[in-house]
Design an enzyme around this catalytic site. Structure first.
Site, PDB file in Angstrom:
ATOM      1  CD  GLU A  10      -3.717   3.043  -8.540  1.00 51.34           C
ATOM      2  OE1 GLU A  10      -3.231   2.572  -9.667  1.00 51.34           O
ATOM      3  OE2 GLU A  10      -4.470   3.823  -8.208  1.00 51.34           O
ATOM      4  CG  ASP A  96      -0.424   1.596 -15.614  1.00 48.97           C
ATOM      5  OD1 ASP A  96      -0.366   2.111 -16.711  1.00 48.97           O
ATOM      6  OD2 ASP A  96      -0.680   2.279 -14.608  1.00 48.97           O
ATOM      7  CD  GLU A 101      -1.047  -0.310 -11.309  1.00 49.47           C
ATOM      8  OE1 GLU A 101      -0.109   0.556 -12.003  1.00 49.47           O
ATOM      9  OE2 GLU A 101      -2.048   0.287 -10.686  1.00 49.47           O
ATOM     10  CB  SER A 103      -5.336  -2.247  -9.066  1.00 50.66           C
ATOM     11  OG  SER A 103      -4.482  -1.491  -9.787  1.00 50.66           O
ATOM     12  CG  HIS A 157      -0.506   5.927  -7.524  1.00 50.65           C
ATOM     13  ND1 HIS A 157      -0.797   5.833  -8.538  1.00 50.65           N
ATOM     14  CD2 HIS A 157       0.577   6.149  -7.401  1.00 50.65           C
ATOM     15  CE1 HIS A 157       0.176   6.473  -9.278  1.00 50.65           C
ATOM     16  NE2 HIS A 157       1.289   6.525  -8.683  1.00 50.65           N
ATOM     17  CG  ASN A 159      -6.685   4.749  -5.534  1.00 51.57           C
ATOM     18  OD1 ASN A 159      -6.585   5.685  -6.260  1.00 51.57           O
ATOM     19  ND2 ASN A 159      -5.946   3.501  -5.640  1.00 51.57           N
ATOM     20  NE  ARG A 241      -9.952   6.436  -8.014  1.00 49.91           N
ATOM     21  CZ  ARG A 241      -8.909   6.299  -8.868  1.00 49.91           C
ATOM     22  NH1 ARG A 241      -8.110   5.544  -8.738  1.00 49.91           N
ATOM     23  NH2 ARG A 241      -8.788   6.849 -10.197  1.00 49.91           N
ATOM     24  CG  HIS A 243      -4.752   8.570  -7.898  1.00 46.78           C
ATOM     25  ND1 HIS A 243      -3.793   9.161  -8.912  1.00 46.78           N
ATOM     26  CD2 HIS A 243      -4.841   7.405  -8.029  1.00 46.78           C
ATOM     27  CE1 HIS A 243      -3.348   7.986  -9.435  1.00 46.78           C
ATOM     28  NE2 HIS A 243      -3.662   7.008  -8.922  1.00 46.78           N
TER      29      HIS A 243
END
Lengths: 504, 69
Positions: A10, A96, A101, A103, A157, A159, A241, A243
């Site tokens: 993301e 965001d 953003e 994702s 980020h 994940n 998850r 992150h």
């Protein structure tokens, strides 16, 4: 496991309205997202994001942060009415924290996650072009970077779905040294030192100067090397998850691929309790910066066992462990992607140790440094010169014609892993081997019947039903083409699909 | 450049067996490669000059973001 596991990226993009420095970033970001929706699916109803299963205050260490003590920026599950679009490729495009953003959809391997991340750049390029083309609208420009060089940072980020059985302490212990040092190949490069860029110079990472603690729940302040947010978007009994907030946003496909592939391998070793050696670093937060601030890659990191190693050497130790691990678990039956990640990892580290500049045209930070050094030499300018800061910024401009990375690719001066045709396809098509397939196909085929969706649900509004019909997609590996491809092909309407799935 | 500890050992620690895998390049070859690189970079800069935003100072100064995650 190998490099294969459920993963995704993301990215918050930097947004600028040249000539209007006072423009409201939330408004501009909403314009970008809305423009994309209107250009690509104007007639379809807009599916909302379903927040039912979201819990951003769940902490992997086992407690919930009270909503009262949480900073407002941590409350991502409260629908602020900001723009949101769920794309037919399974991704989410939304606003965001005053940034647009993207994702990406859930993928099962590092190459696929790199592909759908690159597709996100094309989505953003197109979205900004549409927003800028609106009558009376100013030009809006987007950047896939992580700082404005004035104290603000925004994230890219990763994940990774992990086994719940793995103690979090083990993740922290073995992942921290890896995260402090992996920037030597996945740093995006930055002109400016310190969060506000006050000090002149070049550093390897965009993000390093914004990290203050080793472990924590926050993502917007007191950023931690290991983030403990624990929203699995899957069965919480079986999965967590992970992150990861420490990474830079990469333009280089090679860097993104290696970042994901090597991290996945290290996670597999942690889950399988394969790492017994202590690669602990004394003062990891300070060392994260020290490594970033030394583009020669010779800085010596004090290890807890008394050794002093360069970041490349620490990475070499992880590589050796991973080679042994893969040999031990798979031998000659190793899958192609895992073998490829190992080979590339070794090749990149070996050449970095010889001379980092050999990775120009493959890694972001080296290429950016080469450009900056080129300008310094040709024009006789110092590190404080705005042209160098512009090169840093414009490197990540998402436009094909203006982005410096994109220009280098077009000129054949930057290596790729992906074919542009497949990137274009990934803008509209979902991965076929995760639940993103179900989400994406439903939005493609029944756009007017999807009222809302999220990572773990698709919610239908069907004629003749008073209430909405929620189809949970809690298992990331179900809802694949193999599971539901024929079914969706067969069902002309969403009502038929829901009836086939639920018997109602 | 914010280069620290630049004089440090390149292959410090107990990594003896790996040093053979990471052969040093002869200086001659390195110099030639660097010269070629410089020519290449100048060609790249010429291309980039055409697309760089005008008024770098103003452009960079007005790029102000709100913090994110």
């Amino acid at each position: 496991m190998s490099v294969r596991r459920v993963m995704g990226i993301e990215t918050e993009y930097g947004i600028s309205v040249p000539g209007q420095p006072g423009a409201n970033a939330m408004v501009s970001s909403s314009q970008v997202v809305n423009a994309y929706h209107h250009a690509t699916a104007a007639r379809a109803r807009r599916a909302r994001w379903d927040f039912e299963e979201e819990n951003p205050l769940r902490d992997a260490r086992g407690f919930d942060l009270s909503r009262d003590v949480a900073d407002a920026s941590q409350l991502t599950d409260e629908d602020l009415g900001l723009a949101n679009v769920i794309l037919t490729n399974g991704a989410r495009l939304y606003v965001d924290h005053a940034h647009p953003e993207y994702s990406g959809p859930e993928c099962t391997n590092p190459l696929a996650a790199t592909l759908w991340d690159k597709a996100g750049e094309r989505v953003m390029e197109e979205a900004a072009a549409h927003a800028s083309a609106m009558p009376g609208s100013p030009a809006i420009q987007l950047y896939k970077n992580n700082t404005d060089n004035k104290g603000a940072s925004y994230g890219c980020h990763e994940n990774y779905l992990m086994s719940r059985a793995t103690p979090f302490g083990e993740i922290v212990r073995h992942l921290t040294p890896f995260f402090v040092t992996r920037q030597v190949f996945c740093g995006a490069g930055r002109v400016g030192i310190g969060a506000d860029g006050r000090q002149d110079g070049f550093q390897i990472s965009q993000r390093a100067d914004f990290f203050e603690v080793e472990v924590g729940l926050e993502t917007t302040l007191k950023r931690p090397i290991i983030n403990t947010r624990d929203e699995p978007h899957a069965d919480p009994e079986r999965y967590r998850r992970l992150h990861v907030i420490i990474g830079d946003a990469n333009m280089s496909e090679i860097a993104t691929y290696l970042k994901l592939g090597t991290t996945a391998l290290v996670l597999s070793m942690i889950e399988d309790r394969f790492i017994s050696a202590d690669l602990g670093i004394d003062g990891p937060v300070a060392q994260l910066r020290a490594v970033s601030h030394d583009p020669s890659c010779r800085h010596l990191i004090p290890m807890r066992d008394g050794r002093r190693l360069t970041a490349i050497q620490v990475q070499m130790e992880y590589l050796e462990l991973a080679r042994k691990y893969v040999q031990d678990r798979y031998g000659p039956d190793v899958d192609d992607l895992t073998a490829d990640v190992l080979a590339r990892w070794e090749s990149v580290l070996t050449r970095l140790a010889e001379d980092p500049m050999r990775l120009a045209g493959e890694l972001d930070w080296v290429t950016k440094l080469q450009l900056a050094e080129g300008y310094r030499a040709r024009d006789g300018i110092g590190w404080s010169h705005p042209r160098l800061q512009l090169v840093d910024l414009q490197y990540s401009d998402v436009r094909a014609g203006r982005g410096l990375y994109n220009r280098l690719v077009a000129a054949g001066r930057f290596g790729r892993l992906l074919e542009e045709d497949e990137v274009r396809r990934a803008v509209t098509e979902p991965p076929e081997d995760t639940r993103a397939y179900f989400r994406g196909r439903c939005l493609q085929k029944y756009p007017d019947a999807v009222a809302a969706a999220s990572w773990d649900s698709v919610i239908f509004d069907l004629p003749g039903h008073e209430s909405l019909q929620r189809v949970p997609t809690l298992d990331p590996l179900r809802g694949t083409r193999a599971h539901v491809g024929d079914l969706i092909d067969r069902c002309a309407t969403a009502a038929e699909l829901v009836m086939a799935l639920t018997g109602k | 450049m914010a280069t620290k500890d630049a004089g440090g050992q390149r292959y410090a620690g107990r990594r003896g067996q790996d040093e053979e895998d990471v052969a040093e390049q002869p200086p001659e070859e390195t110099r030639e490669r660097r010269e070629k690189l410089t020519d290449d970079v100048d060609a790249i800069l010429d291309e980039i000059d055409e697309v760089l935003e005008e008024n770098a100072e103003e452009f960079v100064r007005s790029y102000v973001q709100k913090g994110g995650q």
